[in-house]
Scaffold this active site. Structure first.
Site, PDB file in Angstrom:
ATOM      1  N   GLU A 287      55.537  53.569  23.444  1.00 42.37           N
ATOM      2  CA  GLU A 287      56.924  53.718  23.880  1.00 42.37           C
ATOM      3  C   GLU A 287      56.991  53.330  25.342  1.00 42.37           C
ATOM      4  OE1 GLU A 287      59.420  54.032  21.873  1.00 42.37           O
ATOM      5  OE2 GLU A 287      57.909  54.015  20.293  1.00 42.37           O
ATOM      6  N   CYS A 321      63.141  57.213  31.160  1.00 38.62           N
ATOM      7  CA  CYS A 321      63.233  55.936  30.447  1.00 38.62           C
ATOM      8  C   CYS A 321      64.641  55.755  29.903  1.00 38.62           C
ATOM      9  CB  CYS A 321      62.209  55.907  29.324  1.00 38.62           C
ATOM     10  SG  CYS A 321      62.349  57.346  28.269  1.00 38.62           S
TER      11      CYS A 321
HETATM   12  P1  NAD Z   1      52.592  53.615  33.609  1.00 35.93           P
HETATM   13  O1  NAD Z   1      52.634  52.553  32.570  1.00 35.93           O
HETATM   14  O2  NAD Z   1      52.303  53.215  35.000  1.00 35.93           O
HETATM   15  O3  NAD Z   1      51.497  54.701  33.222  1.00 35.93           O
HETATM   16  C1  NAD Z   1      51.531  55.350  31.971  1.00 35.93           C
HETATM   17  C2  NAD Z   1      50.141  55.875  31.658  1.00 35.93           C
HETATM   18  O4  NAD Z   1      49.267  54.754  31.481  1.00 35.93           O
HETATM   19  C3  NAD Z   1      49.531  56.718  32.771  1.00 35.93           C
HETATM   20  O5  NAD Z   1      48.801  57.781  32.190  1.00 35.93           O
HETATM   21  C4  NAD Z   1      48.598  55.741  33.452  1.00 35.93           C
HETATM   22  O6  NAD Z   1      47.525  56.374  34.106  1.00 35.93           O
HETATM   23  C5  NAD Z   1      48.106  54.950  32.265  1.00 35.93           C
HETATM   24  N1  NAD Z   1      47.539  53.635  32.589  1.00 35.93           N
HETATM   25  C6  NAD Z   1      47.782  52.855  33.669  1.00 35.93           C
HETATM   26  N2  NAD Z   1      47.065  51.707  33.570  1.00 35.93           N
HETATM   27  C7  NAD Z   1      46.371  51.770  32.415  1.00 35.93           C
HETATM   28  C8  NAD Z   1      45.473  50.894  31.752  1.00 35.93           C
HETATM   29  N3  NAD Z   1      45.145  49.712  32.249  1.00 35.93           N
HETATM   30  N4  NAD Z   1      44.963  51.292  30.562  1.00 35.93           N
HETATM   31  C9  NAD Z   1      45.295  52.474  30.014  1.00 35.93           C
HETATM   32  N5  NAD Z   1      46.145  53.346  30.605  1.00 35.93           N
HETATM   33  C10 NAD Z   1      46.671  52.998  31.782  1.00 35.93           C
HETATM   34  O7  NAD Z   1      53.987  54.407  33.502  1.00 35.93           O
HETATM   35  P2  NAD Z   1      54.458  55.637  34.367  1.00 35.93           P
HETATM   36  O8  NAD Z   1      54.785  55.154  35.741  1.00 35.93           O
HETATM   37  O9  NAD Z   1      53.520  56.772  34.200  1.00 35.93           O
HETATM   38  O10 NAD Z   1      55.793  56.052  33.603  1.00 35.93           O
HETATM   39  C11 NAD Z   1      57.010  55.404  33.797  1.00 35.93           C
HETATM   40  C12 NAD Z   1      57.264  54.411  32.685  1.00 35.93           C
HETATM   41  O11 NAD Z   1      57.223  55.063  31.429  1.00 35.93           O
HETATM   42  C13 NAD Z   1      58.649  53.792  32.764  1.00 35.93           C
HETATM   43  O12 NAD Z   1      58.540  52.430  32.443  1.00 35.93           O
HETATM   44  C14 NAD Z   1      59.429  54.536  31.696  1.00 35.93           C
HETATM   45  O13 NAD Z   1      60.545  53.849  31.196  1.00 35.93           O
HETATM   46  C15 NAD Z   1      58.376  54.741  30.665  1.00 35.93           C
HETATM   47  N6  NAD Z   1      58.706  55.835  29.764  1.00 35.93           N
HETATM   48  C16 NAD Z   1      59.081  55.534  28.490  1.00 35.93           C
HETATM   49  C17 NAD Z   1      59.437  56.538  27.616  1.00 35.93           C
HETATM   50  C18 NAD Z   1      59.864  56.243  26.206  1.00 35.93           C
HETATM   51  O14 NAD Z   1      59.900  57.153  25.391  1.00 35.93           O
HETATM   52  N7  NAD Z   1      60.169  54.991  25.892  1.00 35.93           N
HETATM   53  C19 NAD Z   1      59.400  57.860  28.042  1.00 35.93           C
HETATM   54  C20 NAD Z   1      58.996  58.144  29.341  1.00 35.93           C
HETATM   55  C21 NAD Z   1      58.641  57.115  30.195  1.00 35.93           C
END
Ligand code: NAD
Length: 517
Positions: A287, A321
C-alpha cells in the site's frame, strides 16, 4: 458475530476533565521512560548491537524518546532464518489460540490506551485526537481480524462430487516480512502484523526508523498477550541497510508493506526475482502513496465542504496517505470557497503535540520538513500562495498550513505527493472537468466529492477512480469494518485493510478430494 456487526472502538472524549487528566498523567509516565535503550528481538531473544540510533520527539528534537539497536545484514538474515525454523510449529497452533492472542492484545491496548497515545504524541508528533484515532484503529484491527480468522478457520464450503469427500482449507504462507510506515506507527504496524500472525505466519517486523519505540512497545504487548516469542522478530535498522536483504532472502515468503511509492516499487521488483534456493513466488502486499482530491461542486453545502477540506488537508499535518492535497473547486464557487477556507486555515494553532490546544503538531523529521519547504518554494512559482509558506514558530519541525491556489494540472504540486500541510487548489469549469482533474493522477487512493446534486454523486460513483471514495464527508479517517482501505494505480495493491477479504492475502487455499469406497 457477523463481520458486518463489528463495532469500532469508541474514541475518548478529551473535553471530559477525567479523560484529560488521564492523558496528562500518561504523558508524564511516558516522558519518565524517555531515553531507554531497546534491543532487537530475534528468535525469542533480545539481541544488542554496538550500533544504535536515537528516536527523537519531533516537537522538541533535543528530547530522545528511545535509543534503538540497529540490525545489520547478518542479523536481518538471522531473523528470517529463525522465523522460518519456527514456522511449522507456529502453523500448528490452533486458530482459536491465535484468535485469543489478538483479543488479549486488543484488551491490553484498551487498558493502556492513553499510554500508547502518549508514545504516539511524543514519537510521531500526533495530537491527542490523532493519537487516539491511531490507537483505536489498532484495537479495531485486532478485534476485526480475530473475528475474520474465525470465519477462515476450518473447512470452507465447497460442492461435493458424488463418491468423493471434497474439502478446501486455508493454510498459512510462511515467513512474513512486515514493513510499516511511520505515519500510523501503531495502527498500520499492528494491522499488518496481527493479520499475518492470526493466519499462522511468523513475522519479521522491520519498523520505520522514525517510530521504533512504538514498535518495540507493541511487540512487548503482543508477548504479554501470549504470543509465542519465536513468532515475532523485531528488526530495527535502516531500511536502506537491511531492507533489500530481508526482501531478497529466499525464505521470505511474503512482504506486507505500507509506505512510499518508490520503496514499494523497489520491494515489488526485488521480490519478483527468484533467489537461489527459493521455491515459491513471493507475495507482495503493498500500500503506497496518494495525491488525493476533494471535488467541491457548485451545488453543495459550502461550509461543510470547507470544513471537510480543512480537516482532510491539515489533520496530522497532512501526513496521511489519505490527506486531501488537491481541492478541485467548481468555478462558480471558487472564490467563495477560498474566502471561507483561508481564515480557518489561518486560525489553525501549530505547536508541540502534547499541548491539546494545538490542532497541528510538527512534521516527522528535519528532512521531511526540508522536503515540504522545498515543495512550497516550487508551489510559489506554480500558483498563488494564499496563506502559510514557511516554518511555524518553535524549535520543533513545525510547518505553517499552506494553501496555494490557481494550480494547473501540469504543476508538480498537483502531481507529486508532498506529505505535509500543503493544499493545492485548482479551478474546474464544470463537474465533468472536476472529475477529469481529480482522476488526472498516477495515484488512486482516496477521493471526496461535496455536492447536493444526486446525478453528480452518481457520476462520481461511476467515474472517480479511487480505492476509497467519500461523498459529502472528509476523505481521511477510514474506519475498520466500514471502509476497507486500499488504493488503485500507484497507490498500491488495493489490499483493503480492515475489510472482509484482507486475511485471504496472508493464506493459501488447499483443496483435498478423497475418493470414497
Ligand atoms: P517509506 O517508503 O519511506 O518507508 C516505509 C517503510 O519502508 C519504513 O519502515 C522504511 O524503513 C522502509 N524502507 C525504506 N527503504 C527500504 C528498502 N529499501 N527496503 C525495505 N524497506 C525499506 O514511507 P514513509 O515515509 O515511512 O511513509 C510515508 C509514505 O507511506 C507516504 O507515501 C504515504 O502515502 C504512504 N502510506 C500509505 C498508506 C496506504 O495505506 N496506502 C498508509 C500510510 C502511509
Amino acid at each position: 458475530m457477523l463481520l458486518s456487526e463489528f463495532r469500532n472502538e469508541p474514541y475518548t472524549d478529551f473535553s471530559v476533565p477525567e479523560n484529560r487528566a488521564a492523558m496528562e498523567s500518561a504523558q508524564a509516565q511516558v516522558r519518565a521512560a524517555f531515553g531507554q535503550e531497546y534491543a532487537l528481538f530475534l528468535g525469542g531473544e533480545q539481541v544488542r548491537t554496538a550500533a544504535s540510533r536515537p528516536s527523537r520527539n519531533p516537537s522538541r528534537p533535543d528530547e530522545i524518546v528511545g535509543v534503538h539497536c540497529q540490525a545489520d545484514a547478518e542479523l536481518a538474515r538471522r531473523a528470517v532464518e529463525s522465523a522460518h525454523a519456527y514456522f511449522a510449529e507456529f502453523a500448528r497452533v490452533p486458530a482459536a489460540e491465535r484468535v485469543a492472542i489478538l483479543r488479549r492484545a486488543a484488551a491490553g491496548l484498551r487498558a493502556r490506551k492513553h499510554e500508547f497515545n502518549a508514545w504516539l504524541v511524543y514519537e510521531a508528533g500526533k495530537t491527542w485526537v490523532e493519537a487516539e484515532a491511531d490507537t483505536s484503529e489498532a484495537i479495531d484491527f485486532c478485534d476485526y481480524y480475530a473475528l475474520a480468522m474465525e470465519k477462515l478457520a476450518g473447512p470452507q464450503p465447497v460442492s461435493q462430487i458424488p463418491g468423493e469427500r471434497d474439502e478446501m482449507r486455508y493454510l498459512p504462507l510462511g515467513v512474513g516480512l512486515v514493513i510499516p510506515p511511520w505515519n500510523f506507527p501503531l495502527a498500520i504496524l499492528c494491522g499488518m502484523t496481527v493479520a499475518a500472525l492470526v493466519t499462522g505466519n511468523p513475522v519479521v517486523l522491520k519498523p520505520s526508523s522514525e517510530t521504533p519505540t512504538i514498535a518495540a512497545q507493541f511487540c512487548r504487548l503482543l508477548l504479554d498477550a501470549g504470543l509465542p516469542p519465536r513468532a515475532i522478530s523485531l528488526v530495527t535498522g535502516s531500511g536502506a541497510v537491511v531492507g533489500d536483504g530481508l526482501v531478497q532472502h529466499p525464505l521470505t515468503r511474503f512482504i506486507a508493506f505500507t509506505g512510499s511509492r518508490d520503496v514499494g516499487l523497489r520491494i515489488n521488483e526485488l521480490a519478483a526475482r527468484p533467489q537461489p534456493g527459493q521455491i515459491w513466488i513471493k507475495r507482495v502486499i503493498a500500500e503506497m502513496g496518494g495525491k488525493d482530491a476533494i471535488i467541491v461542486d457548485a451545488e453543495c453545502d459550502l461550509d461543510q465542504a470547507v470544513q471537510g477540506v480543512l480537516v482532510s488537508a491539515f489533520g496530522y499535518q497532512g501526513q496521511k496517505c489519505s490527506a486531501c492535497s488537491r481541492a478541485i473547486v467548481h468555478t462558480g464557487v471558487y472564490e467563495a470557497f477560498l474566502e471561507k477556507l483561508i481564515p480557518k486555515v489561518e486560525a489553525i494553532r501549530v505547536g508541540p503535540a502534547d499541548d491539546p490546544s494545538h490542532y497541528m503538531g510538527p512534521v516527522i523529521s528535519q528532512s521531511a520538513m526540508q522536503s515540504i519547504l522545498r515543495y512550497i518554494e516550487i508551489g510559489r512559482g506554480e500558483g498563488r500562495l494564499l496563506t502559510g509558506g514557511g516554518r511555524a514558530d518553535g524549535a520543533g519541525y513545525f510547518v505553517q498550513p499552506t494553501v496555494i491556489a490557481d494550480v494547473l494540472p501540469s504543476a508538480r504540486i498537483f502531481r507529486e505527493e508532498i506529505f505535509g500541510p500543503v493544499l493545492a487548489v485548482s479551478r474546474a469549469r464544470d463537474f465533468p472537468h472536476a472529475l477529469e482533474l481529480a482522476n488526472d493522477s498516477e495515484y488512486g487512493l482516496t477521493g471526496g466529492v461535496y455536492s447536493t446534486n444526486q446525478q453528480h454523486l452518481e457520476q462520481a460513483r461511476d467515474q472517480f477512480f479511487v480505492g476509497n471514495l467519500y461523498l459529502n464527508r472528509k476523505c481521511t479517517g477510514a474506519m475498520v469494518g466500514a471502509h476497507p482501505f486500499g488504493g488503485f494505480h500507484m497507490s498500491g495493491t488495493d489490499s483493503k485493510a480492515g475489510g472482509p477479504d484482507y486475511l485471504l492475502l496472508f493464506v493459501q487455499a488447499q483443496s483435498i478430494a478423497e475418493k470414497l469406497g
